[in-house]
Design an enzyme around this catalytic site. Structure first.
Site, PDB file in Angstrom:
ATOM      1  NE  ARG A 118      15.154  36.460  49.895  1.00 11.74           N
ATOM      2  CZ  ARG A 118      14.548  37.545  50.374  1.00 11.74           C
ATOM      3  NH1 ARG A 118      13.232  37.594  50.462  1.00 11.74           N
ATOM      4  NH2 ARG A 118      15.252  38.596  50.762  1.00 11.74           N
TER       5      ARG A 118
ATOM      6  CG  LEU B 282      18.024  36.639  53.415  1.00 16.42           C
ATOM      7  CD1 LEU B 282      16.863  35.726  53.691  1.00 16.42           C
ATOM      8  CD2 LEU B 282      18.195  36.858  51.948  1.00 16.42           C
ATOM      9  CB  SER B 283      20.945  40.704  50.035  1.00 12.63           C
ATOM     10  OG  SER B 283      22.144  40.774  50.755  1.00 12.63           O
ATOM     11  NE  ARG B 284      15.459  45.070  46.049  1.00  8.54           N
ATOM     12  CZ  ARG B 284      15.662  45.920  45.024  1.00  8.54           C
ATOM     13  NH1 ARG B 284      16.639  46.813  45.047  1.00  8.54           N
ATOM     14  NH2 ARG B 284      14.854  45.878  43.990  1.00  8.54           N
TER      15      ARG B 284
END
Ligand code: SAH
Length: 210
Positions: A33, A59-61
């Site tokens: 990530r 950026l989504s969790r």
């Protein structure tokens, strides 16, 4: 920063939050990530937090990425998947390791270009990206057996529903100030919608940015 222990701890958190799909957890553990963030934020990559990627987008969790992926694939293997909102490309990378082919649409050109570079670095070749308004789907490549949207429309766009194959499934956040994550299945009999949990995504915006 990218030590195995840090990643294991993140996966442990995902399990504690109810993610159960082992394949999804494996891919969450192995996908770097930190490569999807600016260097200045890379040290936070394995926190379960949404992080800024510029252009007022995030950026989504990790929980959200894992959860949406698991909802899409639960008892439902996918060959062709349409993703709306490539963003950093992290969700795209996760999907590409679990399905046949991913088609991903992003409306902000610089984000799309960065994502393309990152996906190349990871040698994920079953991904096709497009700079366009994803609210219109990608009719030339449809129908899809999976559609996953990482930006929230007020209502599910008809165009997306029309590109969902029979037997196909869509995972999509819907709403404005109050959003809910929905799973939409198209069967021979028609459309079945399930509300899964509350959600908070950036809005799906029409048009494109160069
Ligand atoms: N999945 C991404 C999340 C990015 S946030 C990630 O993991 O990084 C949502 C993204 O949806 C943003 O990049 C935003 O620009 C994009 N978006 C919003 N409306 C869109 C539209 N109509 N078509 C395509 N992309 C859209």
């Amino acid at each position: 920063m990218t030590s195995q222990r840090t990643r294991d701890r993140l996966v442990q958190r995902l399990v504690e939050q109810g993610v159960t799909d082992l394949e999804v957890l494996d891919v969450m553990r192995s996908t770097p990530r930190h490569l999807f963030l600016d260097e200045a934020l890379a040290h936070r990559a394995y926190e379960d937090a949404a992080l800024p990627i510029g252009y007022q987008q995030t950026l989504s969790r990790p929980y959200t990425v894992a959860r949406m992926t698991e909802l899409l694939l639960r008892d439902h293997p996918c060959q062709r998947v349409l993703e709306i909102g490539t963003g950093s490309g992290f969700q795209t990378a996760v999907l590409a390791q679990l399905v046949g082919e991913v088609f991903s649409v992003e409306r902000i050109r610089p984000l799309q270009i960065q994502a393309r570079q990152r996906l190349r670095t990871l040698r994920l070749r079953n991904v096709t990206l497009r700079h366009a308004d994803g609210g219109l789907g990608w009719p030339e490549q449809g129908p899809f057996d999976g559609i996953l949207t990482t930006a929230a429309p007020e209502e599910i766009p008809e165009e997306l529903l029309a590109q969902l194959a029979v037997g196909g499934r869509m995972v999509i956040p819907v709403g404005g100030a109050e959003q809910s994550l929905k799973v939409v299945d198209r069967t021979e009999e028609g459309i079945q919608t399930q509300v899964v949990e509350s959600a908070r995504f950036v809005p799906l915006v029409s048009g494109t940015v160069r």
